[in-house]
Design a protein around this motif. Sequence first.
Motif, PDB file in Angstrom:
ATOM      1  N   ALA A  28       1.005  -1.324   0.004  1.00  0.00           N
ATOM      2  CA  ALA A  28      -0.036   0.034  -0.075  1.00  0.00           C
ATOM      3  C   ALA A  28       0.863   1.193   0.129  1.00  0.00           C
ATOM      4  O   ALA A  28       0.363   2.285  -0.316  1.00  0.00           O
ATOM      5  CB  ALA A  28      -0.816  -0.006   1.266  1.00  0.00           C
TER       6      ALA A  28
ATOM      7  N   SER B  65       2.095   4.769   1.013  1.00  0.00           N
ATOM      8  CA  SER B  65       1.746   5.503   2.022  1.00  0.00           C
ATOM      9  C   SER B  65       0.319   5.642   2.173  1.00  0.00           C
ATOM     10  O   SER B  65      -0.026   6.431   2.729  1.00  0.00           O
ATOM     11  CB  SER B  65       2.566   6.999   1.555  1.00  0.00           C
ATOM     12  N   TYR B  66      -0.394   4.825   1.308  1.00  0.00           N
ATOM     13  CA  TYR B  66      -1.918   4.994   1.590  1.00  0.00           C
ATOM     14  C   TYR B  66      -2.334   4.009   2.691  1.00  0.00           C
ATOM     15  O   TYR B  66      -1.593   3.134   3.113  1.00  0.00           O
ATOM     16  CB  TYR B  66      -2.473   4.312   0.340  1.00  0.00           C
ATOM     17  N   HIS B  67      -3.461   4.475   3.285  1.00  0.00           N
ATOM     18  CA  HIS B  67      -3.935   3.789   4.403  1.00  0.00           C
ATOM     19  C   HIS B  67      -5.275   3.101   3.845  1.00  0.00           C
ATOM     20  O   HIS B  67      -6.186   3.917   3.558  1.00  0.00           O
ATOM     21  CB  HIS B  67      -4.489   4.805   5.606  1.00  0.00           C
TER      22      HIS B  67
END
Length: 66
Positions: free
Chosen positions: A37, A39-41
Amino acid sequence: MPALNKYHSFFLKQKTPFYFYDTALLKQTIQKLKDSAGSYHVHYAMKANTNDVLLKIIKEAGLGSD
């Protein structure tokens, strides 16, 4: 699908429909998702499934939910 073979006799005794969740596979999948992922949450859409056991695993893995 080793899990399906492992539980074949169990499946034969169940009335349908029923839900089968492989929580070990879910945990592996979540980890792979988190690893890729960047830096995506990631958030899980709770309306897709509100099973308390699955939601606990998702929460403990640090995923968000909506």
